[in-house]
Design a protein around this motif. Structure first.
Motif, PDB file in Angstrom:
ATOM      1  N   UNK A   1       0.841  -1.211   0.000  1.00  0.00           N
ATOM      2  CA  UNK A   1       0.000   0.000   0.000  1.00  0.00           C
ATOM      3  C   UNK A   1       0.868   1.249   0.000  1.00  0.00           C
ATOM      4  N   UNK A   2       0.251   2.336  -0.517  1.00  0.00           N
ATOM      5  CA  UNK A   2       1.023   3.559  -0.788  1.00  0.00           C
ATOM      6  C   UNK A   2       0.284   4.798  -0.342  1.00  0.00           C
ATOM      7  N   UNK A   3       1.054   5.868  -0.198  1.00  0.00           N
ATOM      8  CA  UNK A   3       0.461   7.160   0.185  1.00  0.00           C
ATOM      9  C   UNK A   3       1.117   8.266  -0.655  1.00  0.00           C
ATOM     10  N   UNK A   4       0.416   9.386  -0.746  1.00  0.00           N
ATOM     11  CA  UNK A   4       1.000  10.506  -1.496  1.00  0.00           C
ATOM     12  C   UNK A   4       2.037  11.210  -0.622  1.00  0.00           C
ATOM     13  N   UNK A   5       2.987  11.876  -1.268  1.00  0.00           N
ATOM     14  CA  UNK A   5       4.017  12.617  -0.538  1.00  0.00           C
ATOM     15  C   UNK A   5       3.926  14.090  -0.896  1.00  0.00           C
TER      16      UNK A   5
ATOM     17  N   UNK B   1      -6.499   2.838  -5.595  1.00  0.00           N
ATOM     18  CA  UNK B   1      -7.424   2.095  -4.737  1.00  0.00           C
ATOM     19  C   UNK B   1      -6.777   0.805  -4.235  1.00  0.00           C
ATOM     20  N   UNK B   2      -6.678   0.701  -2.939  1.00  0.00           N
ATOM     21  CA  UNK B   2      -6.148  -0.485  -2.250  1.00  0.00           C
ATOM     22  C   UNK B   2      -4.819  -0.955  -2.833  1.00  0.00           C
TER      23      UNK B   2
ATOM     24  N   UNK C   1       7.809  -7.721  -7.144  1.00  0.00           N
ATOM     25  CA  UNK C   1       7.054  -7.918  -8.388  1.00  0.00           C
ATOM     26  C   UNK C   1       6.231  -6.674  -8.702  1.00  0.00           C
ATOM     27  N   UNK C   2       6.076  -6.431  -9.993  1.00  0.00           N
ATOM     28  CA  UNK C   2       5.043  -5.472 -10.425  1.00  0.00           C
ATOM     29  C   UNK C   2       4.094  -6.248 -11.331  1.00  0.00           C
ATOM     30  N   UNK C   3       2.827  -6.217 -10.959  1.00  0.00           N
ATOM     31  CA  UNK C   3       1.817  -6.983 -11.684  1.00  0.00           C
ATOM     32  C   UNK C   3       0.811  -6.072 -12.370  1.00  0.00           C
ATOM     33  N   UNK C   4       0.290  -6.584 -13.471  1.00  0.00           N
ATOM     34  CA  UNK C   4      -0.880  -5.952 -14.084  1.00  0.00           C
ATOM     35  C   UNK C   4      -2.097  -6.695 -13.534  1.00  0.00           C
ATOM     36  N   UNK C   5      -2.985  -5.927 -12.905  1.00  0.00           N
ATOM     37  CA  UNK C   5      -4.157  -6.540 -12.273  1.00  0.00           C
ATOM     38  C   UNK C   5      -5.229  -6.832 -13.322  1.00  0.00           C
TER      39      UNK C   5
ATOM     40  N   UNK D   1      -0.019  -3.079  -9.662  1.00  0.00           N
ATOM     41  CA  UNK D   1       0.287  -3.087  -8.225  1.00  0.00           C
ATOM     42  C   UNK D   1       1.620  -3.758  -7.978  1.00  0.00           C
ATOM     43  N   UNK D   2       2.103  -3.598  -6.754  1.00  0.00           N
ATOM     44  CA  UNK D   2       3.413  -4.121  -6.363  1.00  0.00           C
ATOM     45  C   UNK D   2       3.207  -5.103  -5.222  1.00  0.00           C
ATOM     46  N   UNK D   3       3.872  -6.241  -5.277  1.00  0.00           N
ATOM     47  CA  UNK D   3       3.929  -7.084  -4.079  1.00  0.00           C
ATOM     48  C   UNK D   3       5.309  -7.709  -3.938  1.00  0.00           C
TER      49      UNK D   3
END
Ligand SMILES: *[C@@H]1O[C@H](CO)[C@@H](O)[C@H](O)[C@H]1NC(C)=O
Ligand SMILES: *[C@@H]1O[C@H](CO)[C@@H](O)[C@H](O)[C@H]1NC(C)=O
Length: 276
Positions: A157-161, A174-175, A207-211, A253-255
């Motif tokens: 999960x991520x947040x803006x800076x 989103x999520x 990993x970077x995935x395409x959802x 997304x990243x996991x």
């Protein structure tokens, strides 16, 4: 006495007159023809000359108009001419606007003749047009920092800076997933910093995935690290990035293999995307 003479005297006259008449008539004919040709040629010449004169006159008119414009601009503030400057300048501005609508490139030309005060006017307008276009084409980009989580998660999960962009109009969050509004080529990147443990032998993987909601998610990028240390937490990072063709509404997304080992110190873990 007169009677025998009269035919005698009249005969020589009448006998010489036909030849002179003929000659005279011939000359007259030649003269008339020459005259006609001359007149036609002269008329043609005059016509051409008139056309040229008309051109010169209209150029002269343009020149006078421009001189008036120049004079009015120089006299602005001083009011030292008798010309109706307001009308002249308005006429010139109308002309400028018309020309600019027809061809924006004419700005430079108008720049040259418009004198010293009004040339800023079209130039400024040009700049404004540019900035409007630039505003319309706001860069589509997002850069987010890792959002600390204490439990194991399958999607980071991520947040803006403060300085990272988040163009919410074209990229939504989103999520843990970033969703693009427009199809196109995007550069997707991420870095994850993490602790390596002495005990584990399995590589830490980013990993970077395409959802894909209807099917299995598609792997886009993968980074591994099998670095082993003797200490409890040796920090290191994996960084990856690449260009991908995304469709409208695609999400990425990243996991990682073990989200509990991710380090969230400022600047160490991030996820971003921008449209090319
Ligand atoms: C990462 O995401 C992929 C695709 O959804 C999934 O198959 C995999 O199990 C996830 N990995 C972890 C450690 O959650
Ligand atoms: C964009 O969205 C993020 C998360 O959804 C929110 O935190 C941020 O305030 C939004 N930014 C703007 C400019 O609306």
């Amino acid at each position: 006495m007169n009677e025998p003479y009269s035919p005698a005297t009249s005969r020589p006259i009448s006998s010489t007159s036909p030849s002179t008449m003929k000659m005279f008539m011939g000359f007259l004919a030649v003269f008339i023809v020459a005259q006609t040709i001359g007149t036609v040629l002269f008329c043609l010449y005059l016509h051409m000359k008139m056309d040229k004169m008309e051109e010169v006159l209209s150029l002269n008119e343009d020149y006078i108009f421009l001189r008036k414009v120049q004079k009015c601009q120089m006299a602005e503030g001083q009011k030292s001419t008798l010309l109706d400057c307001e009308k002249i300048l308005k006429g010139f501005q109308d002309l400028q606007c018309k020309l600019m609508k027809m061809n924006p490139k004419l700005n430079l030309w108008l720049f040259g003749i418009a004198g010293h005060e009004h040339h800023e006017h079209p130039h400024l307008m040009h700049k404004n047009e540019m900035s409007v276009a630039e505003e319309k084409r706001q860069p589509i980009a997002a850069h987010l920092a890792g959002q600390k989580s204490y439990k194991t998660v399958s999607v980071l999960e991520w947040r803006t800076t403060m300085y990272g962009p988040m163009n919410n109009n074209s990229i939504s969050y989103q999520e843990g997933k970033l969703k693009v509004k427009e199809a196109g080529l995007y550069y997707i990147y991420s870095q994850v910093s993490f602790c390596t443990k002495a005990a584990t032998s399995a590589p830490f993987t980013l990993y970077i995935y395409l959802y894909l909601p209807m099917e299995e998610d598609r792997l886009l990028l993968k980074g591994l690290d099998t670095h082993r240390t003797s200490t409890a937490c040796d920090l290191q990072s994996i960084r990856e990035g690449g260009v991908f063709k995304l469709r409208e509404g695609d999400m990425v997304f990243v996991n990682v293999t073990d989200s509990t080992r991710v380090n969230y110190n400022h600047g160490s873990t991030y996820f971003g995307i921008f449209k090319l």
